[in-house]
Design a protein around this motif. Sequence first.
Motif, mmCIF file in Angstrom:
data_model
loop_
_atom_site.group_PDB
_atom_site.id
_atom_site.type_symbol
_atom_site.label_atom_id
_atom_site.label_comp_id
_atom_site.label_asym_id
_atom_site.label_seq_id
_atom_site.Cartn_x
_atom_site.Cartn_y
_atom_site.Cartn_z
ATOM 1 N N PRO A 1 0.758 -1.243 0.000
ATOM 2 C CA PRO A 1 0.000 0.000 0.000
ATOM 3 C C PRO A 1 0.785 1.288 0.000
ATOM 4 N N PRO A 2 0.489 2.231 -0.871
ATOM 5 C CA PRO A 2 0.811 3.642 -0.675
ATOM 6 C C PRO A 2 -0.315 4.279 0.136
ATOM 7 N N VAL A 3 -0.641 5.521 0.254
ATOM 8 C CA VAL A 3 -1.436 6.001 1.413
ATOM 9 C C VAL A 3 -2.156 7.378 1.454
ATOM 10 N N GLU A 4 -3.212 7.854 2.291
ATOM 11 C CA GLU A 4 -4.042 9.082 2.313
ATOM 12 C C GLU A 4 -3.931 9.898 3.592
ATOM 13 N N ASN A 5 -4.126 11.192 3.520
ATOM 14 C CA ASN A 5 -3.854 12.112 4.616
ATOM 15 C C ASN A 5 -4.354 11.614 5.962
ATOM 16 N N ILE B 1 -2.782 7.778 -9.804
ATOM 17 C CA ILE B 1 -3.191 8.803 -8.847
ATOM 18 C C ILE B 1 -1.977 9.655 -8.487
ATOM 19 N N SER B 2 -2.115 10.969 -8.568
ATOM 20 C CA SER B 2 -1.022 11.882 -8.212
ATOM 21 C C SER B 2 -1.425 12.679 -6.978
ATOM 22 N N LEU B 3 -0.609 12.612 -5.940
ATOM 23 C CA LEU B 3 -0.879 13.316 -4.687
ATOM 24 C C LEU B 3 0.249 14.301 -4.415
ATOM 25 N N SER B 4 -0.084 15.571 -4.352
ATOM 26 C CA SER B 4 0.930 16.605 -4.107
ATOM 27 C C SER B 4 0.795 17.129 -2.683
ATOM 28 N N GLY B 5 1.790 17.910 -2.266
ATOM 29 C CA GLY B 5 1.753 18.520 -0.945
ATOM 30 C C GLY B 5 2.088 17.557 0.183
ATOM 31 N N LEU B 6 2.680 16.402 -0.131
ATOM 32 C CA LEU B 6 3.073 15.454 0.900
ATOM 33 C C LEU B 6 4.510 15.759 1.343
ATOM 34 N N LYS B 7 4.970 15.060 2.370
ATOM 35 C CA LYS B 7 6.296 15.334 2.918
ATOM 36 C C LYS B 7 7.143 14.066 2.968
ATOM 37 N N PHE B 8 8.415 14.220 2.637
ATOM 38 C CA PHE B 8 9.385 13.156 2.857
ATOM 39 C C PHE B 8 10.693 13.796 3.291
ATOM 40 N N ASP B 9 11.142 13.430 4.486
ATOM 41 C CA ASP B 9 12.397 13.967 5.017
ATOM 42 C C ASP B 9 12.396 15.494 5.026
ATOM 43 N N ALA C 1 -5.374 6.923 1.076
ATOM 44 C CA ALA C 1 -5.345 7.171 2.516
ATOM 45 C C ALA C 1 -4.036 6.698 3.123
ATOM 46 N N VAL C 2 -3.581 5.513 2.721
ATOM 47 C CA VAL C 2 -2.339 4.976 3.265
ATOM 48 C C VAL C 2 -1.146 5.825 2.830
ATOM 49 N N THR C 3 -1.135 6.265 1.560
ATOM 50 C CA THR C 3 -0.033 7.086 1.056
ATOM 51 C C THR C 3 0.065 8.405 1.819
ATOM 52 N N LYS C 4 -1.058 9.049 2.014
ATOM 53 C CA LYS C 4 -1.042 10.332 2.732
ATOM 54 C C LYS C 4 -0.598 10.152 4.179
ATOM 55 N N GLU C 5 -0.977 9.037 4.775
ATOM 56 C CA GLU C 5 -0.538 8.779 6.144
ATOM 57 C C GLU C 5 0.953 8.477 6.182
ATOM 58 N N LEU C 6 1.424 7.673 5.228
ATOM 59 C CA LEU C 6 2.840 7.317 5.172
ATOM 60 C C LEU C 6 3.715 8.544 5.000
ATOM 61 N N TYR C 7 3.265 9.503 4.166
ATOM 62 C CA TYR C 7 4.044 10.715 3.891
ATOM 63 C C TYR C 7 3.577 11.886 4.737
ATOM 64 N N SER C 8 3.102 11.599 5.936
ATOM 65 C CA SER C 8 2.775 12.647 6.907
ATOM 66 C C SER C 8 3.912 12.720 7.917
ATOM 67 N N GLU C 9 3.872 13.696 8.812
ATOM 68 C CA GLU C 9 4.945 13.862 9.789
ATOM 69 C C GLU C 9 5.056 12.660 10.719
#
Length: 267
Positions: free
Chosen positions: A31-35, A56-64, A89-97
């Motif tokens: 899984p990738p993921v959601e906010n 699906i393209s998700l912008s505004g996420l964070k990595f490092d 949902a999983v992607t946004k959670e994964l790339y959250s703080e």
Amino acid sequence: MDAPVVDNTIDENVSTGTPAVDPAQNPVQNPPVENAPVDQKPVETTTDTTTFTEDISLSGLKFDGQDVTVSIPADLANAVAEKGINAEAVTKELYSEKGLSDETRNKLNEAFGKWQVDAYLKGLDALNRENMTRFKTDAENATKAQEAAWNDTIEIMGGQDRWADMDAWAVKNLSQEDMDEFNAVMQNGTLKMQKLMIRDLWNQFEAAGKPNAPATLDLEKGENIPATNTGGAISQKEYFDAFKNGEYRKDPKGWDERRKAGMLKGI
């Protein structure tokens, strides 16, 4: 008149100036993921019957600490949906703080197996860090290339910043066709061709006596400033920064005139 531009494109997949991260580099169906909400609640696993036909393209996420855009392939989104998991949902959670919550990890482990989930996430993290390192290196190299291009330009002008004066002379004396050709080379030509064009223009400007750009008197402030100056006077460093960050290309004449105002003020 545009100044020399060095192509600082980092990656053709980058959008809004951020490095693209593709979570589908591993064949393991993970899984990738959601906010994730602020309280980091686990992702619901209700059956998702949505069929994705496009990535699906998700912008505004964070990595490092870096803003990133994440692309989720449609087949991957469909594969995890069959397990009752929402890929966005999983992607946004994964790339959250906070990253994935323990409960979300447990649900992924139940759906795909802990070994596969761990292997996928470790591989994805390594790939993302490799992409981030390349992104930062390319950005640093682009900045150095811009510096070198500007230093070469200064050298052509005899070590003095006379770009604003040369620009004013060119606007008055060159044909529109010549101006368009010069600007096209400054924007898209090779560094070697840019230097040749600048040197040729400088030779023409020098033969004309290297006249200063016309200035008008600001009666309110009691000082000379360029007639169409739309901003404050700037230093040579600020002028150079405008080349590096691309702002100069949006309004070459305005930036030239702001630098001229700075020269008149002695900054």
